[in-house]
Design a protein around this motif. Structure first.
Motif, PDB file in Angstrom:
ATOM      1  N   ALA A  62       0.818  -1.291   0.220  1.00 22.77           N
ATOM      2  CA  ALA A  62       0.002  -0.040   0.073  1.00 22.77           C
ATOM      3  C   ALA A  62       0.885   1.383  -0.217  1.00 22.77           C
ATOM      4  O   ALA A  62       0.518   2.327  -0.546  1.00 22.77           O
ATOM      5  N   GLY A  63       2.051   1.194   0.726  1.00 26.97           N
ATOM      6  CA  GLY A  63       2.889   2.437   0.682  1.00 26.97           C
ATOM      7  C   GLY A  63       3.575   2.845  -0.550  1.00 26.97           C
ATOM      8  O   GLY A  63       3.535   3.880  -1.084  1.00 26.97           O
ATOM      9  N   ALA A  64       3.966   1.652  -1.290  1.00 22.53           N
ATOM     10  CA  ALA A  64       4.620   1.769  -2.704  1.00 22.53           C
ATOM     11  C   ALA A  64       3.535   2.205  -3.476  1.00 22.53           C
ATOM     12  O   ALA A  64       3.633   3.281  -4.544  1.00 22.53           O
ATOM     13  N   ALA A  65       2.021   1.611  -3.538  1.00 25.36           N
ATOM     14  CA  ALA A  65       1.145   2.298  -4.446  1.00 25.36           C
ATOM     15  C   ALA A  65       0.846   3.818  -4.102  1.00 25.36           C
ATOM     16  O   ALA A  65       0.839   4.371  -5.255  1.00 25.36           O
ATOM     17  N   LEU A  66       0.667   4.215  -2.647  1.00 20.99           N
ATOM     18  CA  LEU A  66       0.598   5.568  -2.489  1.00 20.99           C
ATOM     19  C   LEU A  66       1.799   6.498  -3.000  1.00 20.99           C
ATOM     20  O   LEU A  66       1.540   7.614  -3.643  1.00 20.99           O
ATOM     21  N   PHE A  67       3.048   6.076  -2.871  1.00 22.84           N
ATOM     22  CA  PHE A  67       3.880   6.700  -3.174  1.00 22.84           C
ATOM     23  C   PHE A  67       3.956   6.856  -4.892  1.00 22.84           C
ATOM     24  O   PHE A  67       4.039   8.030  -5.322  1.00 22.84           O
ATOM     25  N   VAL A  68       3.834   5.888  -5.760  1.00 20.49           N
ATOM     26  CA  VAL A  68       3.483   6.252  -7.152  1.00 20.49           C
ATOM     27  C   VAL A  68       2.450   7.092  -7.315  1.00 20.49           C
ATOM     28  O   VAL A  68       2.606   8.049  -8.183  1.00 20.49           O
ATOM     29  N   ALA A  69       1.117   6.874  -6.813  1.00 16.45           N
ATOM     30  CA  ALA A  69       0.047   7.882  -6.843  1.00 16.45           C
ATOM     31  C   ALA A  69       0.529   9.355  -6.563  1.00 16.45           C
ATOM     32  O   ALA A  69       0.098  10.312  -7.267  1.00 16.45           O
ATOM     33  N   ALA A  70       1.315   9.634  -5.442  1.00 14.71           N
ATOM     34  CA  ALA A  70       1.814  10.787  -4.892  1.00 14.71           C
ATOM     35  C   ALA A  70       2.512  11.325  -6.013  1.00 14.71           C
ATOM     36  O   ALA A  70       2.487  12.734  -6.472  1.00 14.71           O
ATOM     37  N   ILE A  71       3.699  10.782  -6.615  1.00 21.85           N
ATOM     38  CA  ILE A  71       4.295  11.192  -7.718  1.00 21.85           C
ATOM     39  C   ILE A  71       3.585  11.566  -8.814  1.00 21.85           C
ATOM     40  O   ILE A  71       3.771  12.906  -9.519  1.00 21.85           O
ATOM     41  N   TYR A  72       2.692  10.752  -9.107  1.00 27.64           N
ATOM     42  CA  TYR A  72       1.719  11.118 -10.518  1.00 27.64           C
ATOM     43  C   TYR A  72       0.833  12.481 -10.053  1.00 27.64           C
ATOM     44  O   TYR A  72       0.971  13.258 -11.059  1.00 27.64           O
ATOM     45  N   VAL A  73       0.409  12.544  -8.933  1.00 24.00           N
ATOM     46  CA  VAL A  73      -0.550  13.615  -8.524  1.00 24.00           C
ATOM     47  C   VAL A  73       0.342  14.952  -8.810  1.00 24.00           C
ATOM     48  O   VAL A  73       0.001  15.815  -9.063  1.00 24.00           O
ATOM     49  N   PHE A  74       1.512  14.953  -7.881  1.00 23.55           N
ATOM     50  CA  PHE A  74       2.334  15.919  -7.960  1.00 23.55           C
ATOM     51  C   PHE A  74       2.869  16.556  -9.179  1.00 23.55           C
ATOM     52  O   PHE A  74       2.799  17.794  -9.426  1.00 23.55           O
TER      53      PHE A  74
END
Length: 228
Positions: A62-74
């Motif tokens: 879940a942490g890895a998925a959130l990190f990827v999503a955060a980079i995309y949104v950022f």
């Protein structure tokens, strides 16, 4: 809390994720219990070593998925230079705080990291995406520098990523631009970070030590409580 890597909880994390108690050889009672549980089949199918608690896997994923999503949104938000510079400055402060925990008198844990203060700052000022990225980089880089086992790196990084994301999400729910709104955002973000961090960590410790979750959670909370 000025939480996070309070020494007492950190020592428990070491035991659960690569410390001498478990990675040096899973206790016989744990091996015996594991041989009689349905989780043994799941562990074998996933090729998870016996010294790695299964409860670390969803946190890492879940942490890895959130990190990827955060980079995309950022990246999608086309951040300005001031946002990038500000986030990097807080990242530097968080890295130093995480790498060098400070002693605090009156706290059972003894030493505590103040990195969450800067991560919460990112959450309140910039949002969940930036906070998730800074949280992941803070823990990941420090753990890599300390040459932790891969399972511990992925879990602890996922833990900080999720806690930082929760802090950002709760902070964004506070409306208003005044001082009162700012203080409330800081309070709820700090609380969210702490609760996610201590709860997920307690779940792993409870599995690794075969103790009741609520008992572990209570002791972990007490050991990281602010001095009275």
């Amino acid at each position: 809390m000025s939480h996070r890597n309070a020494e007492a909880v950190s020592n428990k994390r070491k035991a659960a994720l690569g410390g001498s108690t478990i990675s040096g050889g899973t206790p016989g009672v744990l091996k015996h219990a594991a041989s009689r549980t349905p989780l043994t089949t799941l562990r074998a199918r996933l090729h998870v070593p016996e010294d790695v608690p299964l409860s670390t896997l969803p946190v890492s994923a879940a942490g890895a998925a959130l990190f990827v999503a955060a980079i995309y949104v950022f990246a999608s938000n086309d951040p300005g230079l001031s946002s990038i510079v500000g986030s990097l400055a807080l990242l530097g402060a968080a890295l130093l705080a995480e790498a060098f925990p400070v002693p605090i008198e009156g706290v059972a844990a003894g030493r505590t990291s103040l990195a969450n203060i800067f991560i919460v700052g990112v959450a309140v000022i910039y949002g969940w995406a930036e906070a998730s990225i800074i949280g992941a980089l803070t823990m990941g880089l420090v753990e890599l520098a300390h040459r932790r086992p891969p399972s511990r790196i992925t879990f602890n990084t996922g833990l900080y990523t999720l806690a930082a994301g929760a802090a950002g999400a709760t902070a964004s729910s506070i409306e208003g631009t005044g001082l009162a709104a700012l203080l409330l955002a800081v309070a709820v973000a700090s609380t969210a970070f702490y609760l996610v961090d201590i709860t997920l960590l307690s779940a792993v410790i409870a599995e690794a030590t075969m103790r009741p979750f609520l008992r572990v959670w209570g002791r972990s909370t007490y050991s990281t409580a602010a001095p009275s």
